[in-house]
Design a protein around this motif. Structure first.
Motif, PDB file in Angstrom:
ATOM      1  N   ASN A 101      62.192  16.009  63.190  1.00 46.02           N
ATOM      2  CA  ASN A 101      62.738  14.938  64.028  1.00 46.02           C
ATOM      3  C   ASN A 101      62.667  13.611  63.276  1.00 46.02           C
ATOM      4  N   ILE A 103      64.338  10.840  63.638  1.00 45.44           N
ATOM      5  CA  ILE A 103      64.364   9.635  64.480  1.00 45.44           C
ATOM      6  C   ILE A 103      62.946   9.272  64.923  1.00 45.44           C
ATOM      7  N   SER A 106      60.911   8.023  61.882  1.00 46.86           N
ATOM      8  CA  SER A 106      61.336   6.675  61.501  1.00 46.86           C
ATOM      9  C   SER A 106      60.768   5.634  62.465  1.00 46.86           C
ATOM     10  N   SER A 107      60.733   5.977  63.752  1.00 48.05           N
ATOM     11  CA  SER A 107      60.194   5.061  64.766  1.00 48.05           C
ATOM     12  C   SER A 107      58.708   4.822  64.546  1.00 48.05           C
ATOM     13  N   LEU A 265      66.373   4.592  60.674  1.00 48.99           N
ATOM     14  CA  LEU A 265      66.804   4.776  62.062  1.00 48.99           C
ATOM     15  C   LEU A 265      68.317   4.611  62.177  1.00 48.99           C
ATOM     16  N   ILE A 266      68.825   3.584  61.505  1.00 52.56           N
ATOM     17  CA  ILE A 266      70.274   3.358  61.521  1.00 52.56           C
ATOM     18  C   ILE A 266      70.998   4.535  60.880  1.00 52.56           C
ATOM     19  N   PHE A 268      69.981   7.745  60.378  1.00 53.79           N
ATOM     20  CA  PHE A 268      69.890   9.022  61.086  1.00 53.79           C
ATOM     21  C   PHE A 268      70.560   8.966  62.474  1.00 53.79           C
ATOM     22  N   TYR A 269      70.629   7.773  63.062  1.00 55.18           N
ATOM     23  CA  TYR A 269      71.233   7.664  64.400  1.00 55.18           C
ATOM     24  C   TYR A 269      72.766   7.632  64.341  1.00 55.18           C
ATOM     25  N   TRP A 270      73.310   6.895  63.359  1.00 58.81           N
ATOM     26  CA  TRP A 270      74.747   6.715  63.320  1.00 58.81           C
ATOM     27  C   TRP A 270      75.484   7.599  62.314  1.00 58.81           C
ATOM     28  N   LYS A 272      74.119  10.670  60.825  1.00 51.64           N
ATOM     29  CA  LYS A 272      73.709  12.065  60.695  1.00 51.64           C
ATOM     30  C   LYS A 272      73.962  12.813  62.013  1.00 51.64           C
TER      31      LYS A 272
END
Length: 272
Positions: A101, A103, A106-107, A265-266, A268-270, A272
Motif C-alpha cells: 500500500n 499511499i 507515503s502518508s 503521494l501525488i 501514486f494517487y494520480w 498509478k
C-alpha cells in the motif's frame, strides 16, 4: 529481478537502513518505479539484504561488539530486542499486507517527517552521552519505541533514535544505540525470513526463503551481491549520518521525508 535492479535495491537499502527515512519505504518505491514485479522472492530479498547492513554496524563498531568485558552491553541489547521479536511475530502477516500500500506508506513518511521537524526542540537537555549510562529498563523502553517501525514508512532508525532521546540520550548516543539495537533485531528478522517463514502460502508452491534463494544460480548471485552492496553502502552511510546529525539535527531529514512523501503521494494517487 535482474542483477542490476538487485544492486539498485541494495544501494537504496544500504543508504537508508540507518537513516531516519524508512528503508522499507524507499526500497518499495524504487522497485515500483523500476516496474519490478512484487513477487515473494522480491519481498524476501528486501528483508534478507538487511544482513549486509547488519555486518556494517558490527564492523564499524567492532570494539563495542567484541568487548567481552562489557556484559551489560549484551544484556541491554538482549532485553531491548524482545518487544520487536514478540510483536513482530504476532503481526507479521498484517505488516506484510501493508507493504504493497504505497499511499499508506507515503502518508506515514510525511507524518514522520513532521515529527522530526520538532524532535530537536522536544529533547533539549540530554543527560546520557554514552550507552554505558543507559539502564536495562531504559533500553527496553527504547525497544518498545522501535516497534513503532512495524508500520512500513515509519523508519526503525527514527523510532529507536527518538525513543533513545526520550530516555535522556544525546542525539549521537541515541543514534549509536539505534545502530547497536538494529543488529539483533534485523538478524532475527533475516533468520526468520530466510529459514523459518513460508512465503507464498496462498500459492500452489509455498517455499522457505532459503529454498527460493537456492532455486536458481541467478537467485544465489542476487542474494550474495545484494548483501555485499548493502554492506559497503551502509558502512559509508553510518559515518555520514552521525556527522550530519551532530551538525544539523533532525530537521534536514524531516524536510526530506515531507517533500519525498508528498511527491510520492501525488505520483501514486494520480499516475498509478
Amino acid at each position: 529481478m535482474d542483477i542490476i535492479k538487485a544492486i539498485i535495491i541494495a544501494i537504496v537499502e544500504g543508504l537508508t537502513e540507518y537513516l531516519p527515512i524508512s528503508s522499507t519505504a524507499h526500497m518499495g518505491f524504487a522497485a515500483n518505479l523500476m516496474g519490478m514485479r512484487d513477487d515473494e522472492f522480491m519481498k524476501m530479498f528486501q528483508v534478507s539484504i538487511q544482513f549486509g547492513a547488519i555486518l556494517s554496524v558490527v564492523v564499524a563498531y567492532w570494539k563495542k561488539f567484541f568487548d567481552l568485558k562489557n556484559l551489560q552491553f549484551y544484556f541491554k541489547l538482549g532485553f531491548a530486542v524482545i518487544p520487536a521479536l514478540v510483536l513482530g511475530y504476532i503481526f507479521d502477516d498484517k505488516i506484510e499486507a501493508v507493504l504493497g500500500n504505497q499511499i499508506a506508506i507515503s502518508s506515514v513518511l510525511v507524518l514522520g517527517g513532521v515529527i522530526l521537524l520538532f524532535a530537536d526542540e522536544w529533547f533539549k537537555n540530554p543527560k546520557i552521552d554514552d550507552e554505558k549510562g543507559l539502564s536495562i529498563k531504559k533500553a527496553v523502553t527504547i525497544g518498545f519505541w522501535q516497534c513503532l517501525a512495524m508500520m512500513p514508512g515509519t523508519s526503525r532508525s527514527a523510532a529507536s533514535i527518538i525513543g533513545g532521546m526520550t530516555q535522556g540520550l544525546t542525539r549521537r548516543a541515541a543514534a549509536e544505540f539505534s545502530f547497536f539495537l538494529a543488529v539483533p533485531t534485523m538478524l532475527a528478522v533475516t533468520v526468520y525470513s530466510v529459514f523459518v517463514k513460508t512465503w507464498g502460502k496462498e500459492t500452489t508452491h509455498p517455499m522457505k526463503g532459503y529454498e527460493m534463494i537456492l532455486s536458481s544460480n541467478d537467485h544465489i548471485l542476487i542474494f550474495i551481491v545484494g548483501n555485499m552492496v548493502a554492506f559497503i553502502v551502509a558502512l559509508i552511510a553510518i559515518k555520514a549520518f552521525i556527522g550530519v546529525l551532530n551538525k544539523y539535527g533532525f530537521k534536514p531529514w524531516g524536510w526530506y521525508r515531507i517533500i519525498v512523501g508528498i511527491a510520492l503521494l501525488i505520483y501514486f494517487y494520480w499516475f498509478k
